[in-house]
Each structure stands twice: as structure tokens, then as C-alpha cells.
Design an enzyme around this catalytic site. Structure first.
Site, PDB file in Angstrom:
ATOM      1  N   ARG A 263       0.897  -1.134   0.115  1.00 38.10           N
ATOM      2  CA  ARG A 263      -0.052   0.052  -0.059  1.00 38.10           C
ATOM      3  C   ARG A 263       0.809   1.360  -0.010  1.00 38.10           C
ATOM      4  NH1 ARG A 263      -1.229   1.756   4.544  1.00 38.10           N
ATOM      5  NH2 ARG A 263      -2.111  -0.105   5.429  1.00 38.10           N
TER       6      ARG A 263
ATOM      7  N   TYR B 278     -17.071  15.918 -15.821  1.00 41.07           N
ATOM      8  CA  TYR B 278     -17.477  14.474 -15.705  1.00 41.07           C
ATOM      9  C   TYR B 278     -18.356  14.302 -14.800  1.00 41.07           C
ATOM     10  CZ  TYR B 278     -16.796   9.609 -14.488  1.00 41.07           C
ATOM     11  OH  TYR B 278     -16.994   8.200 -14.304  1.00 41.07           O
TER      12      TYR B 278
ATOM     13  N   ASP C 274      -8.343  18.622 -14.545  1.00 39.91           N
ATOM     14  CA  ASP C 274      -8.299  17.399 -14.708  1.00 39.91           C
ATOM     15  C   ASP C 274      -8.148  17.512 -16.377  1.00 39.91           C
ATOM     16  OD1 ASP C 274      -9.536  15.076 -15.825  1.00 39.91           O
ATOM     17  OD2 ASP C 274     -11.126  15.005 -14.437  1.00 39.91           O
TER      18      ASP C 274
ATOM     19  N   LYS D  49      -8.526   6.175 -19.047  1.00 47.18           N
ATOM     20  CA  LYS D  49      -9.117   6.889 -20.633  1.00 47.18           C
ATOM     21  C   LYS D  49      -7.770   6.559 -21.347  1.00 47.18           C
ATOM     22  CE  LYS D  49     -12.774   7.184 -18.091  1.00 47.18           C
ATOM     23  NZ  LYS D  49     -13.339   8.383 -17.553  1.00 47.18           N
TER      24      LYS D  49
HETATM   25  C1  LIG Z   1     -13.721   8.944 -16.205  1.00 44.24           C
HETATM   26  C2  LIG Z   1     -13.313  10.381 -15.763  1.00 44.24           C
HETATM   27  C3  LIG Z   1     -12.878  10.520 -14.604  1.00 44.24           C
HETATM   28  C4  LIG Z   1     -13.292   9.491 -13.470  1.00 44.24           C
HETATM   29  O1  LIG Z   1     -12.326   8.289 -13.529  1.00 44.24           O
HETATM   30  P1  LIG Z   1     -12.702   6.852 -13.118  1.00 44.24           P
HETATM   31  O2  LIG Z   1     -11.145   6.141 -13.688  1.00 44.24           O
HETATM   32  O3  LIG Z   1     -13.699   6.217 -13.849  1.00 44.24           O
HETATM   33  O4  LIG Z   1     -12.776   6.897 -11.594  1.00 44.24           O
HETATM   34  C5  LIG Z   1     -12.743  11.919 -14.111  1.00 44.24           C
HETATM   35  N1  LIG Z   1     -12.594  12.749 -14.924  1.00 44.24           N
HETATM   36  C6  LIG Z   1     -12.951  12.633 -16.171  1.00 44.24           C
HETATM   37  C7  LIG Z   1     -12.862  13.813 -17.308  1.00 44.24           C
HETATM   38  C8  LIG Z   1     -13.269  11.339 -16.667  1.00 44.24           C
HETATM   39  O5  LIG Z   1     -13.607  11.367 -17.876  1.00 44.24           O
END
Ligand SMILES: *Cc1c(COP(=O)(O)O)cnc(C)c1O
Length: 389
Positions: A58, A111, A183, A208
Site C-alpha cells: 500500500r 465528468y 483534470d 481513458k
Molecule cells: C472517467 C473520468 C473520471 C473518473 O475516472 P474513473 O477512472 O472512472 O474513476 C474523471 N474525470 C474525467 C474527465 C473522466 O472522463
């Protein structure tokens, strides 16, 4: 920097760092790919005699360390941290930066899960938020209060592909003494580097484009602020939502082709966006690469290319948009984005259902595409048939 041992001299090209940063050959065998250290604990050479600083996975695991060093190098930061999901990364960041009574400015397009985290989870712990159009710096400045600690930005935004001027918001944040969080999931560090534009922390859903193959869920934080990096690492261990070794390995593997994938995603998306703008059944195309997009100039200034995400509105309302999603064959109907395969979805009923009846509600006639790296001609033909040509 982390790549010193295995990149010659001062090589700092993105494509080279993507392949080499953190990817030190295995000291035991010379394996050129970091092994998956599928292990929870480490033999100590006498009490407290740790080998390489590893004591419990961890706190740190060598496969995760390789990814974390790679992430820091790609975003131009000093500290990268890998989590079990993008939302786990966001949660760790918010609980590191905020205490009850604090205030956050969040975007009016984001998101859906990020909005849910603020609206349903963080707000229960006495953190308040205001929603602002972050593409308008004056609106962000007006939303600041004397309790604001964080400005949160997503650019390009999900699903409306809004563009925020990161450098302009960094100025506002610095003047106000608050942290700017970006983000960077939609752009990836190949297309956009928020830390170089003045952001304090970059957030990723590595699920992604970073992973890029729709086979792993993960998240990341990167900062260039050493003290904040230490605090985040402390909380990462204290809260525990770390990336497992195999997940870290998959993301590290995906990142090696990030640059070539993003180039192809962007090329394919540009061709599709151009076709859609000419299509009689499409009333609006949201893609920052189009000259008529309101954020086009800023996107051209802060991004290397415009990415693989497109949203568009269909004549005939919600049912017409749902029909297009159902008729697509090569575009797979599904949530998520950023993989090599193209996806199509209806944000109002799928990814952004949790934003219904909120300031982040999306238009009902909206369709979102994650344009993959298949042959553009095949993708164009599929969309044309889905639109009834
Ligand atoms: C998918 C996504 C998230 C969240 O991520 P997870 O891996 O699904 O928890 C946050 N910000 C954006 C822009 C996303 O597309």
C-alpha cells in the site's frame, strides 16, 4: 528527474519519456519491461532494513513506482501518484486540500462522477462549492469567496468539450492564493501540460487515454510542488486507494504508445467533426478543433492537437439522439472513452445521468463520441448509416 538512469543525456522529448521514464531495466534479470511485482510485503534485512525502501505494497510497490515516475515525467511534475481509479485520485486530492468550511469553484461542465463527488460526498463534510463557467475567467473570479481553497477545471470538458484558458485561471488562482486543479483526462499530457501553464495539480482518469485499451480502471495525481507531493503521498498511503501492480503495469504499457495514439485519435476526430458539421441532421458539433468552436483559439494555444472526443446534437430531440446511438455498429455503444476502439453514447441517459436536474445537466439531443484509431473511412461510413444516410 526520474528518467536520468535510462535516457541518454538530457533527452526530454515526450515520446522518449513516455517509453523510458520510470522503465528502468529490472536489476535482477535485465528484463526491459518492469515486472509485475504481485506482492504485498517485502523481506527486511534485519528490523527496519528495507531493500530499496519497500516494506508494504500500500505504501509503495515497484511496479507502481515505475508508473508514478513515468507520470511525473510526462506531466513535467516532480511527484506522480497512481490510484485505483480517477475518482479515488480526486477523493485523495480533495481530502488533502480541504477541511470543513472551505469552498471550491467547480465547472458547469464536468465528468458526472466528479460532480457527484462534490454534490453528494464532499458536501456532506462541510465543504461548499459554487458552479461557474470556467471558460469565462471573469465568472471564476466572481465565484471566489474568502473561503475558496480550490479552483477545479476540466479542459476539454466532458461532455460539452468546453475549453478553459489554463494560464488565465492560474493567474487568478495565484492572486487569490488558491490551488488550481486541472483534470487533464481528455487531453492527456501529450496534448496539454497544465503544470507548465501554472496549474498546481493535474488529475487523470488513467482508465481513458493513458491506459488507452479499455482494459483497466485507474487514476493519477501529478504535482510540481514538492511539499504538496509529500502531503498527497502521505494521504495516498493513509487512505489506501492505490493502483494494484497489474493495473499499474497496464497503464505503464499503454502510455508507451500514447503519442502515436493521440495523433491518430486527433486526425480521425478532425475528419469526423468536419463530416458532421456538413450533415443535414446534425444541428451542432462540439469539437475544439473546429474554427467556429468558441474555445478554438485558446485550445490551439494550449494544446498540441484537439483530441479524440466529439459531441454533437441531433435534429429531432432525445429519441433521435438515442436512435443514432442504437444504430451505430462499428462505434460500440458504451460509457468510458479514450480506448483504441470507437465508442458512442447518450450522455443524458448514460455518463451524465447523475447530473440530471443540476447545473451540469446536459442537452437531451446530445450524442458523445470517443473516436478510436480505426480507419477513418470505416468510422465515417458507420456514422453516416447511423444518421440514416
Ligand atoms: C472517467 C473520468 C473520471 C473518473 O475516472 P474513473 O477512472 O472512472 O474513476 C474523471 N474525470 C474525467 C474527465 C473522466 O472522463
Amino acid at each position: 528527474m526520474s528518467d536520468e538512469h535510462n535516457t541518454p543525456g538530457a533527452v526530454r522529448s515526450f515520446e522518449t519519456l513516455a517509453i523510458h521514464a520510470g522503465n528502468t531495466a529490472d536489476p535482477l534479470t535485465g528484463a526491459v519491461v518492469p515486472p509485475i511485482y504481485q506482492v504485498s510485503t517485502y523481506k527486511q534485512d534485519g528490523v527496519g532494513g528495507l531493500r530499496g525502501g519497500y516494506e508494504y505494497s500500500r505504501s509503495a510497490n515497484p511496479t507502481r513506482t515505475a508508473l508514478e515516475e513515468n507520470l511525473a515525467a510526462l506531466e513535467g511534475g516532480t511527484r506522480g501518484l497512481a490510484f485505483a481509479s480517477g475518482l479515488a485520485a480526486e477523493d485523495c486530492l480533495l481530502r488533502t486540500l480541504l477541511v470543513p468550511g472551505d469552498h471550491v469553484v467547480i465547472p458547469n461542465d464536468a465528468y458526472g462522477g466528479t460532480f457527484r463527488l462534490f454534490a453528494k460526498v464532499v458536501s456532506r463534510w462541510g465543504v461548499e462549492f459554487s458552479v461557474a463557467d470556467t471558460s469565462d475567467p471573469a465568472a471564476v473570479r466572481a465565484a471566489l469567496t474568502d473561503r475558496t481553497k480550490v479552483i477545479w477545471v476540466e479542459t476539454p470538458s466532458n461532455p460539452l468539450l468546453g475549453i478553459t484558458d489554463i494560464a488565465a485561471l492560474a493567474d487568478i488562482a495565484r492572486t487569490a492564493g488558491v490551488k488550481l486543479v486541472v483534470d487533464n483526462t481528455f487531453a492527456s499530457p501529450y496534448l496539454q501540460q497544465p503544470l507548465a501553464l501554472g496549474a498546481d495539480v493535474v488529475v487523470h482518469s488513467t482508465t481513458k487515454y493513458m491506459g488507452g485499451h479499455s482494459d483497466v480502471v485507474g487514476g493519477a495525481l501529478v504535482t510540481g510542488d514538492a511539499a504538496l507531493g509529500e502531503e498527497l503521498a502521505y494521504h495516498q498511503n493513509a487512505m489506501g486507494a492505490v493502483a494494484g501492480p497489474f493495473d499499474a503495469w497496464l497503464v505503464l504499457r499503454g502510455i508507451k504508445t500514447l503519442a502515436v495514439r493521440m495523433d491518430r485519435h486527433s486526425e480521425n476526430a478532425t475528419r469526423i467533426a468536419e463530416m458532421l458539421t456538413r450533415h443535414p441532421r446534425v444541428t451542432q458539433v462540439l469539437y475544439p478543433g473546429l474554427p467556429e468552436h468558441p474555445g478554438h483559439e485558446i485550445a490551439a494555444k494550449q494544446m498540441r492537437a484537439f483530441g479524440g472526443m466529439i459531441s454533437f446534437r441531433v435534429e429531432g430531440g432525445e429519441q433521435a439522439a438515442v436512435d443514432v446511438c442504437n444504430k451505430a455498429k462499428l462505434f460500440t455503444l458504451g460509457e468510458s472513452l479514450g480506448g483504441v476502439e470507437s465508442l458512442i453514447e447518450h450522455p443524458g441517459r448514460m455518463t451524465h445521468a447523475s447530473a440530471a436536474n443540476s447545473p451540469l445537466e446536459v442537452p437531451a439531443d446530445l450524442v458523445r463520441l470517443s473516436v478510436g484509431i480505426e480507419a477513418a473511412d470505416d468510422l465515417l461510413a458507420d456514422l453516416r448509416q447511423a444518421l440514416g444516410d
